[in-house]
Design an enzyme around this catalytic site. Structure first.
Site, short mmCIF file in Angstrom:
data_model
loop_
_atom_site.label_atom_id
_atom_site.label_comp_id
_atom_site.label_asym_id
_atom_site.label_seq_id
_atom_site.Cartn_x
_atom_site.Cartn_y
_atom_site.Cartn_z
N HIS A 65 1.10 -1.33 -0.38
CA HIS A 65 0.61 0.12 0.04
C HIS A 65 0.24 1.53 0.07
CE1 HIS A 65 -1.62 2.98 2.43
NE2 HIS A 65 -2.24 3.41 2.00
N GLY A 94 -19.85 10.35 0.54
CA GLY A 94 -20.00 10.40 -0.54
C GLY A 94 -19.00 10.37 -1.96
N ASN A 147 0.66 5.16 -0.26
CA ASN A 147 -0.79 6.94 -0.23
C ASN A 147 0.74 7.99 -0.21
OD1 ASN A 147 -2.60 8.48 1.65
ND2 ASN A 147 -3.42 8.29 -0.43
#
Lengths: 345, 345
Positions: free
Chosen positions: A137, A303, A139
């Site tokens: 991973h 959202g 980021n």
């Protein structure tokens, strides 16, 4: 590179053309443009290298949030599924703006809770097919928030003089999650992490290494997600320009930290036992990301774009009740020798 | 059945003997004993019926929390893995006491936040092997909380006169999650739910049906988990005795609601396509339980027993990017005809 006034930048990604118009703020004339350009370039470099290694192609999905949605912005999701080496490898760029930072994103800056924000980043998770190749991973991201109560918080109009300088910071890191532990891989990965950070301060690697150990921890299992790496957030203590350089150093070091391990392990023979262990261990990855990961939760509950957020999910996962590994087995060694916190270098 | 004074009850479950000593409270002489006895009996009835149908045996795991742990209590986890009909079928009984109810458990009763509590329940999730057999979930539970500030809140000693009556309520329900929709199954399941509730009030089924639709909803997908059923919480409006009867009616109706559907579907032929669809849809189950389910989150984050809480996880799950079902296919029909809210009866 730096320009004054309104700037239009065009990127071509495959057949998709993306552009970005910016009205630079006085405090950092074109930082958001330069960060965006760096991130999109990083995504392309990583995808190209992994695609070449694997032989499979990434699907490219350029998206834009609809005008009626709470979050605004765009992104590029790239994902390789069913590759020779990578069973699922997702690498996403996103750039969103929202009306209010949730408390979960302002843990260390409660005064920014509810502030309008802008966030951009590259995030990737690769799930290899061979159980001896570790999950990885990475980021890197930048956030801006305009403190509430300041004149510019609810409006982008106004003169330069009345517009407050937004608060900005960087975050990111990379970490490795093996199903089978190899000390030399852990050492090499951590050395790459350290080398990326040392030019910016000798104390950064140990600090970010500890942060990573603490963050990627499954409290309900009392178990680390993997052998760690580095993690940082709310970072701007070197000043914005130098902090951006540090973030770039982390991003730039990713391929060199991970691909040599893939090269070394991906031809190692394995059977059903190793595959079963891999699918079971992937369950821990799902548990961490869906139960504990603040970024995933924030994204899903606010959202964000579900399919892009969940590119971290493994392609195939299993759960079984109270799986016990035979003492002395390499599966047991993962839990006794690799997951407990260790100083790898 | 009701007795006065201190009561010892012994249950034999397989080779494991469990007993429970209680000092009944004046307000409900032996309600906790009777609820516990009902729940343990319900678990046994369900496990016996499913075991007989499947041909496989459940592993029985009787556990007890260690004295140093925050949560105290015991439970029996029973799970069938790799059965002919059920790939993973977990049914757990648990009975725990804790020092402080978390806010998540007192959504509708904020005055009880932080109060000492006791909870017991039976919870089950069955993952069938055949993609045409729906996943099912059922839970019945009782909670007691002693409001803070009352004389008995921090002590179990004292005379009957000074001990406050704890606040108690029931919760539970059952719901169905098909991978392939069959209207007749949905109608039959909902009819069983309605029949269980109607003797206690004609308005309960529509109320609890709607509550179920609202609760088991993946907000990040804009998608229901399944075709619903019933869900209720904080329920004591019929008085404790009658509310307990209603909870029993729900628990007792489970086998009759679900097993006929299993009988009808488990021999239906399927191939790789249906299996792939099933593994993909199971991902939604994982997403709901780990991201949204309050019970799962509360359990994992408050020191509950991880392996017992996660018996809801499927045995094998897949994720893939933006899976699209061919228009007109039965896979597409699930999303267009079954998951959107419907009145099934």
């Amino acid at each position: 590179m730096p320009q004054s006034g309104r700037v239009k930048t065009v990127f071509e990604v495959g057949s998709v053309k993306l552009f970005f118009m910016s009205d630079p703020t006085p405090s950092s004339p074109d930082l958001n443009l330069r960060v965006r350009a760096y991130l999109m370039g990083l995504q392309q470099r990583i995808v190209a290298a992994v695609s070449e290694l694997d032989g499979g192609s990434f699907v490219l999905d350029a998206w834009r949030k609809e005008p009626h949605e709470t979050l605004q912005g765009d992104g590029i999701t790239q994902i390789l599924e069913g590759g020779a080496i990578f069973e699922r490898a997702g690498c996403g760029f996103s750039h969103v703006r929202g009306p209010a930072l949730p408390p979960s994103a302002t843990h260390n800056r409660p005064e920014l809770s509810g502030a309008p924000f802008e966030a951009m980043g590259v995030s990737l998770v690769f799930h290899p097919r061979n159980p001896y190749v570790p999950i990885v991973h990475m980021n890197v991201r930048m956030l801006w928030a305009t403190p509430l109560g300041s004149p510019g918080a609810s409006s982008t109009a106004g003169t330069a003089g009345s517009r407050p300088a937004p608060v900005a910071w960087f975050g990111g890191g990379m970490d490795l999650t093996p199903c089978y532990g190899f000390a030399e891989d852990a050492v090499a990965f951590h050395r790459s992490c350290k080398d990326a950070l040392t030019p910016f301060g000798a104390e950064l690697y140990p600090r970010f290494k500890q942060w990573c150990d603490e963050y990627f921890f499954l409290k309900h299992r009392g178990e680390a997600r993997g052998i760690g790496g580095i993690f940082f957030d709310d970072f701007c203590e070197l000043g914005l320009e130098r902090s951006f350089e540090m973030m770039q150093s982390v991003g730039d070091s990713f391929l060199g930290a991970y691909l040599p391990i893939v090269h070394k392990r991906h031809t190692q023979a394995y059977g059903e036992r190793e595959r079963a262990h891999q699918l079971y261990r992937r369950g821990r990855y799902v548990e961490f990301n869906l139960v504990w990961d603040r970024g995933t939760h924030f994204g899903l509950q606010s959202g964000g774009r579900t399919e892009s957020i969940l590119l971290s999910m493994p392609p195939l996962v299993s759960w079984s009740y109270q799986q016990v590994n035979p003492p002395g087995s390499p599966e047991a060694a993962l839990l006794t020798d690799f997951l407990p916190r260790r100083d790898w270098i």
